[in-house]
Design a protein around this motif. Sequence first.
Motif, PDB file in Angstrom:
ATOM      1  N   ALA A   1      41.005  12.044  16.441  1.00 12.06           N
ATOM      2  CA  ALA A   1      40.687  13.589  17.053  1.00 12.06           C
ATOM      3  C   ALA A   1      40.765  14.403  15.828  1.00 12.06           C
ATOM      4  O   ALA A   1      39.767  15.449  15.641  1.00 12.06           O
ATOM      5  CB  ALA A   1      41.247  13.878  18.056  1.00 12.06           C
TER       6      ALA A   1
ATOM      7  N   ARG B   1      40.551  14.225  12.568  1.00 14.12           N
ATOM      8  CA  ARG B   1      39.378  14.041  11.831  1.00 14.12           C
ATOM      9  C   ARG B   1      38.057  14.403  12.322  1.00 14.12           C
ATOM     10  O   ARG B   1      37.292  15.303  11.442  1.00 14.12           O
ATOM     11  CB  ARG B   1      39.283  12.745  11.462  1.00 14.12           C
ATOM     12  CG  ARG B   1      40.264  11.854  10.714  1.00 14.12           C
ATOM     13  CD  ARG B   1      40.031  10.925   9.682  1.00 14.12           C
ATOM     14  NE  ARG B   1      41.159  10.216   9.034  1.00 14.12           N
ATOM     15  CZ  ARG B   1      41.640  10.857   8.022  1.00 14.12           C
ATOM     16  NH1 ARG B   1      41.224  11.762   7.461  1.00 14.12           N
ATOM     17  NH2 ARG B   1      42.762  10.004   7.285  1.00 14.12           N
ATOM     18  N   VAL B   2      37.851  14.517  13.614  1.00 16.48           N
ATOM     19  CA  VAL B   2      36.773  15.187  14.269  1.00 16.48           C
ATOM     20  C   VAL B   2      36.598  16.589  13.944  1.00 16.48           C
ATOM     21  O   VAL B   2      35.908  17.270  13.787  1.00 16.48           O
ATOM     22  CB  VAL B   2      36.626  14.510  15.719  1.00 16.48           C
ATOM     23  CG1 VAL B   2      35.780  15.429  16.402  1.00 16.48           C
ATOM     24  CG2 VAL B   2      36.203  13.122  15.818  1.00 16.48           C
ATOM     25  N   SER B   3      38.104  17.160  14.590  1.00 16.17           N
ATOM     26  CA  SER B   3      38.308  18.566  14.302  1.00 16.17           C
ATOM     27  C   SER B   3      37.817  18.842  13.035  1.00 16.17           C
ATOM     28  O   SER B   3      37.408  19.889  12.726  1.00 16.17           O
ATOM     29  CB  SER B   3      39.517  18.902  14.776  1.00 16.17           C
ATOM     30  OG  SER B   3      39.662  18.535  16.024  1.00 16.17           O
ATOM     31  N   LEU B   4      38.456  18.341  12.083  1.00 12.96           N
ATOM     32  CA  LEU B   4      38.401  18.669  10.425  1.00 12.96           C
ATOM     33  C   LEU B   4      36.791  18.755  10.253  1.00 12.96           C
ATOM     34  O   LEU B   4      36.194  19.508   9.389  1.00 12.96           O
ATOM     35  CB  LEU B   4      39.170  17.949   9.540  1.00 12.96           C
ATOM     36  CG  LEU B   4      40.809  18.336   9.457  1.00 12.96           C
ATOM     37  CD1 LEU B   4      41.373  17.015   8.943  1.00 12.96           C
ATOM     38  CD2 LEU B   4      40.902  19.516   8.947  1.00 12.96           C
ATOM     39  N   HIS B   5      36.076  17.763  10.934  1.00  9.90           N
ATOM     40  CA  HIS B   5      34.881  17.345  10.643  1.00  9.90           C
ATOM     41  C   HIS B   5      33.880  18.456  11.117  1.00  9.90           C
ATOM     42  O   HIS B   5      33.006  18.975  10.357  1.00  9.90           O
ATOM     43  CB  HIS B   5      34.169  15.883  10.979  1.00  9.90           C
ATOM     44  CG  HIS B   5      32.859  15.550  10.504  1.00  9.90           C
ATOM     45  ND1 HIS B   5      31.542  16.107  10.801  1.00  9.90           N
ATOM     46  CD2 HIS B   5      32.777  14.594   9.722  1.00  9.90           C
ATOM     47  CE1 HIS B   5      30.692  15.468  10.252  1.00  9.90           C
ATOM     48  NE2 HIS B   5      31.253  14.495   9.466  1.00  9.90           N
ATOM     49  N   GLY B   6      34.131  19.029  12.322  1.00 10.16           N
ATOM     50  CA  GLY B   6      33.289  19.722  13.004  1.00 10.16           C
ATOM     51  C   GLY B   6      33.124  20.975  12.360  1.00 10.16           C
ATOM     52  O   GLY B   6      32.132  21.400  11.958  1.00 10.16           O
TER      53      GLY B   6
ATOM     54  N   ALA C   1      40.169  22.809  16.837  1.00  5.74           N
ATOM     55  CA  ALA C   1      39.294  23.461  16.142  1.00  5.74           C
ATOM     56  C   ALA C   1      38.552  24.768  17.312  1.00  5.74           C
ATOM     57  O   ALA C   1      37.833  25.244  16.733  1.00  5.74           O
ATOM     58  CB  ALA C   1      38.243  22.540  15.822  1.00  5.74           C
ATOM     59  N   ILE C   2      39.176  24.581  18.490  1.00  8.89           N
ATOM     60  CA  ILE C   2      38.310  25.478  19.278  1.00  8.89           C
ATOM     61  C   ILE C   2      38.894  26.706  19.497  1.00  8.89           C
ATOM     62  O   ILE C   2      40.382  26.703  19.846  1.00  8.89           O
ATOM     63  CB  ILE C   2      38.215  24.702  20.805  1.00  8.89           C
ATOM     64  CG1 ILE C   2      37.392  23.320  20.370  1.00  8.89           C
ATOM     65  CG2 ILE C   2      37.642  25.376  21.672  1.00  8.89           C
ATOM     66  CD1 ILE C   2      37.720  22.608  21.981  1.00  8.89           C
TER      67      ILE C   2
ATOM     68  N   ALA D   1      45.120  17.985  19.419  1.00  9.23           N
ATOM     69  CA  ALA D   1      44.224  17.573  18.391  1.00  9.23           C
ATOM     70  C   ALA D   1      42.816  17.905  18.700  1.00  9.23           C
ATOM     71  O   ALA D   1      42.118  18.139  17.824  1.00  9.23           O
ATOM     72  CB  ALA D   1      44.384  15.841  17.775  1.00  9.23           C
ATOM     73  N   LEU D   2      42.274  17.230  19.931  1.00 15.85           N
ATOM     74  CA  LEU D   2      40.838  17.511  20.375  1.00 15.85           C
ATOM     75  C   LEU D   2      40.631  19.014  20.384  1.00 15.85           C
ATOM     76  O   LEU D   2      39.314  19.421  20.199  1.00 15.85           O
ATOM     77  CB  LEU D   2      40.873  17.032  21.595  1.00 15.85           C
ATOM     78  CG  LEU D   2      40.792  15.611  21.904  1.00 15.85           C
ATOM     79  CD1 LEU D   2      40.638  14.857  23.165  1.00 15.85           C
ATOM     80  CD2 LEU D   2      39.474  15.002  20.939  1.00 15.85           C
ATOM     81  N   THR D   3      41.404  19.967  20.721  1.00 10.78           N
ATOM     82  CA  THR D   3      40.982  21.251  21.053  1.00 10.78           C
ATOM     83  C   THR D   3      41.584  22.156  19.667  1.00 10.78           C
ATOM     84  O   THR D   3      41.506  23.595  19.915  1.00 10.78           O
ATOM     85  CB  THR D   3      41.850  21.796  22.144  1.00 10.78           C
ATOM     86  OG1 THR D   3      43.186  21.767  21.992  1.00 10.78           O
ATOM     87  CG2 THR D   3      41.268  20.994  23.367  1.00 10.78           C
TER      88      THR D   3
END
Lengths: 229, 64, 211, 249
Positions: free
Chosen positions: A222, A224-229, A161-162, A157-159
């Motif tokens: 995590a 939600r953070v990736s979607l936000h990023g 969007a990377i 989940a953290l990675t």
Amino acid sequence: MAAVSPERSAFSAIVIRDLTLAFRHRGEIANPLIFFVMVATLIPLGVTPEARQLAEIAPGIIWVMALLATLLSTETLFLSDFRDGSLEQMALSSESLWVLVLAKILVHWLISGLPLTLLSPLLGVMLSLPAEGFLTMVASLALGTAALSLIGAIGAALTVAIPRGGLLLSLIVMPLYMPVLIFGASAVQQAVDGMAVGGALAVLGALLAFSLLISPFAAAGALRVSLHG
Amino acid sequence: MFQFESLAAFIAMGGHGPYVWISYAVTLLTLIWLVIAPIRGRRRLLKNLSHQSRSAVTSGEERS
Amino acid sequence: MTIRPLLECSRLSFERDDWPVFAGVSFVVEEGDILQITGANGAGKTTLLRMLSTTLSPSEGRILWQGRPLSECLAEYRSDCLYLGHQPGVKTALTPRENLHWLLAVHPRHADRIDHALSQVGLFRHADSPCGSLSAGQLRRVALARLYLSEARLWILDEPFTAIDRAGVGELETLMDNHAARGGAVVVTTHQPLTLSPKQLDLEPYGRCIA
Amino acid sequence: MARFPEWFHRLGAPKTFYSMTGKWLPWLAGAAAILLCVGTVWGLGFAPQDAKQGNSFRIIYIHVPAAFLALAGYYVMAVAGAVGLIWKMKLAHMVLKAAAPLGAALTFVALFTGALWGKPTWGTYWVWDARITSMLVLFFLYLGVIALHYAYSSTEAASKASAVLALVGTANIPIIYKSVDWWYTLHQPATIKLTQAPSMHPDMFKPLLVMIAGFYCFYALVLLMGTRTEILHRERRTRWVADLAKTGY
């Protein structure tokens, strides 16, 4: 127009959806398994084909290979949903996101952790694991791969969007895998040495319960953070 | 009171000198680098900012 | 008692890496409104819509849903709003029917009439072929089929007309009109001229001003 | 929102934080310098030799404080992350971004000095001792947070993601430490554990306390300096930073 919400809950809908998806790409389920068997054949080639020495390291080797195979299949956990926008639709559902994440983790375990566990006796034979170890190995892998899937979901989940986040995923998740590896491998080793395995398996179960407690929420946050990023 | 007879004994540290001194040297270097890094970062940032504001003033696009 | 507007946004602003996209945007959406967000590329139209859909949280400002701040009624708000973004949100390996099944389960305020919706968007013949074999326009139509099923009062549509043919645009406009007539509200961004003269909100004046 | 004393919010504003902490820096620098010098001279020159290990035990005066701060630093990072996530305080994210490399550097120091200490004691540089192995895992946890922070293009998402990872890491540290200890006793029950304070003679112990205090002051100093640099970076478009640049202060 009566607002008839379908009888299936969101959780089971996502489980059925992901299972259907998995069986549409049946080939992909085999990848971690082939990796698991292939990488286990490296040990006799690289270390020693001699059965007695292999038997000493077999519990640890099988567990490390299972860990790496699970890690391999964790990267794609959220990737396709993130890319085609369905993750965003899931995040906007009135059902809380951690429930849907838990559903996805369950399916990920069913198509990667469980087959690995069922395949591990084959590796036990190949690496000449003593007979006493087989049952405990399967038990420890069943519990362990579930915990690994849960922990790996946080890294995925953290990675998500990377770009090329796969390597970073293993860097993040490996330290969190270590306790599971320690207790899983030593449970099998103790079984091989004829000692009681209850303790190690109990701790493995506790680790599974602990990761069941924090991983869905951490992964949902995590995402939600990736979607936000 | 001082544990070693002479400076030479202090340096040699009963055979363990190299390990002790290298550890202290590496620690000192790391601590110094830790202090310098933010200072350098700050100076570089303030320099860029003063450049930008000077060039902004000359190019007339005043940024509040 | 006065009917509270569906959506009240006050002084919304958004910064991406300390660079303001827009600031001080305030507007109200009442029942029966169709609000078109206009502005050049990069003015922050999609950002504003993703903020309304609760994917993005504003750097400053507040959004009220029927008078209550979003943070207090998040689940209720999400069940009452339908967001269609740039991506169709559809799994290409599944068929349109399967896709709508899981989308319905994830957004429960839906009428369970999938076949009716698929026929409305002209996809009934493809209901059981994998979405991967469909064209971009057809994929977009699978997502749009949800508009025929949704019970949500607030529709947030980001460029819904992309890849849609002329007939489809007409259908979609009448659909939005009926929805507004039934007391719903639509917030939409599009570069196509709309025949049904919606309320307009231009983001240009709010953008690029340094806080 | 939870009610907070007024100073917490005032301190939360980057500009006031910057000016307030500016005054503390000289004091912290002075205290750290004095404590570290006194502790080092005392530990190297005046503390009695260890009966078994001879003089190589003097490495304890930098190994233990660094290991202390490495672990404490991770918790500082996690608390900053939690404050940043829960109360959406940008300053807290800046503290996290400054704390990560600082903690990683101190963990590296602890590992390096631990390895060098292992050579005279056990004859090899790397020993899979429980404490050193846990320190290595902590180092990986730090690298994970730093790598994640630099992988994101937008700083906001980067700080939130690394805050989540720091929190998850913190929840796992006690588990990792306990499981490594259990694993260690499983395989080598007999040998003594490195850096276990073997009923130290008071004269040996006092300099250690001075060094630990010195390292704490040093940690606070570098953390504040790093955070203030980060504030300037994040607030570079504001007027007060522009004025600062002009005055060259």
